[in-house]
Scaffold this active site. Structure first.
Site, mmCIF file in Angstrom:
data_model
loop_
_atom_site.group_PDB
_atom_site.id
_atom_site.type_symbol
_atom_site.label_atom_id
_atom_site.label_comp_id
_atom_site.label_asym_id
_atom_site.label_seq_id
_atom_site.Cartn_x
_atom_site.Cartn_y
_atom_site.Cartn_z
ATOM 1 N N GLU A 196 0.880 -1.204 0.088
ATOM 2 C CA GLU A 196 -0.166 0.130 -0.015
ATOM 3 C C GLU A 196 0.927 1.392 -0.130
ATOM 4 O O GLU A 196 0.595 2.428 -0.663
ATOM 5 C CB GLU A 196 -0.992 -0.096 1.316
ATOM 6 C CG GLU A 196 -1.714 -1.247 1.388
ATOM 7 C CD GLU A 196 -2.729 -1.434 -0.030
ATOM 8 O OE1 GLU A 196 -2.941 -0.431 -0.644
ATOM 9 O OE2 GLU A 196 -3.001 -2.658 -0.282
ATOM 10 N N GLU A 250 -0.674 -2.793 -9.881
ATOM 11 C CA GLU A 250 -0.785 -3.885 -8.692
ATOM 12 C C GLU A 250 0.701 -4.549 -8.953
ATOM 13 O O GLU A 250 1.412 -4.748 -7.851
ATOM 14 C CB GLU A 250 -1.837 -4.758 -8.890
ATOM 15 C CG GLU A 250 -3.304 -4.269 -8.479
ATOM 16 C CD GLU A 250 -2.901 -3.723 -7.096
ATOM 17 O OE1 GLU A 250 -2.616 -4.224 -6.172
ATOM 18 O OE2 GLU A 250 -3.779 -2.793 -6.905
#
Length: 244
Positions: free
Chosen positions: A98, A174
């Protein structure tokens, strides 16, 4: 189209806190919260970004997300279920993932792409509506019913096609966040975290819709629906790390 996307970005932290019920840690109440706060601080310093707000949201699903309009004023949050079930090194890898999103500026980039796509969809739909209204319906003055009907249909079809581009970028980022997490922690720890997520695949992921793209995992989609996935398959992400 562009304005709507940036307004959503500016409100993203507020929306995330309300939508997911995030409890922001200001004064740690226990050892787990202190560990999480310290871990995020260390990762943020290593990534060269400002200390984000750190939160926990009340979900037994294993998930985490990052959001915010500024890499130095972000929010990272982890589910209570992940914090309870994952090993510390796996949670650290997830938080590094994150932090990687924040450091890469993924929220801003995704907003720019979404804004450009929205703008072109609205513009092209009206061009198509105008052309059909003049050529097919022979309407030479003003705009008739045909213009509005065709514009609405074109905007719907173009919006679906354009969303494929947005989802493609979301999947690509991602891989970048996984690589960032591997560099902030270790390759093995990030792979272990993804494998743990793989074991829990199929369980409900109860992040609000607007946060799905910012979570670390999402529901599995097959066939043509996979074009509208915000995340690549976990096995592909693990393979990318193993071959890096």
């Amino acid at each position: 189209g562009m304005g709507g996307s940036f307004l959503s970005l500016l409100m993203s932290k507020w929306m995330a806190k309300r939508g997911a019920g995030v409890y922001v840690i200001e004064q740690p109440r226990n050892r787990d919260e202190q560990w999480l706060l310290t871990t995020v601080r260390e990762l943020a310093e290593e990534a060269g970004i400002g200390m984000p707000e750190v939160g926990i949201f009340p979900s037994q699903a294993s998930n985490a997300f990052a959001t915010g309009w500024n890499r130095n004023n972000a929010l990272v949050a982890v589910s209570a279920g992940m914090l309870q079930r994952f090993r510390p090194e796996e949670v650290r890898a997830v938080m590094a993932h994150e932090i990687g999103h924040v450091a890469n500026g993924d929220m801003v980039t995704l907003t720019l792409i979404q804004g450009v796509v929205n703008t072109f969809v609205m513009f092209l739909a009206r061009i198509i509506g105008h052309t059909v209204d003049r050529v097919v319906f022979k309407n030479e003055r003003g705009y008739g019913l045909g213009y509005f009907a065709v514009t609405m249909i074109a905007q719907l079809v173009l919006g679906i096609l354009a969303s494929i581009i947005v989802f493609w970028f979301s999947r690509w980022r991602e891989y970048r966040a996984d690589a960032a997490a591997a560099s902030l922690t270790t390759n093995g720890h990030m792979i272990a975290a993804l494998q743990r997520l793989q074991q829990e695949q199929g369980l409900p992921q109860d992040l609000p819709g607007e946060l799905t793209a910012f979570g670390i995992s999402e529901q599995l989609k097959q066939g043509a629906a996979s074009l509208f996935r915000s995340h690549p398959p976990l096995e592909d992400r693990i393979r990318a790390l193993q071959t890096a």
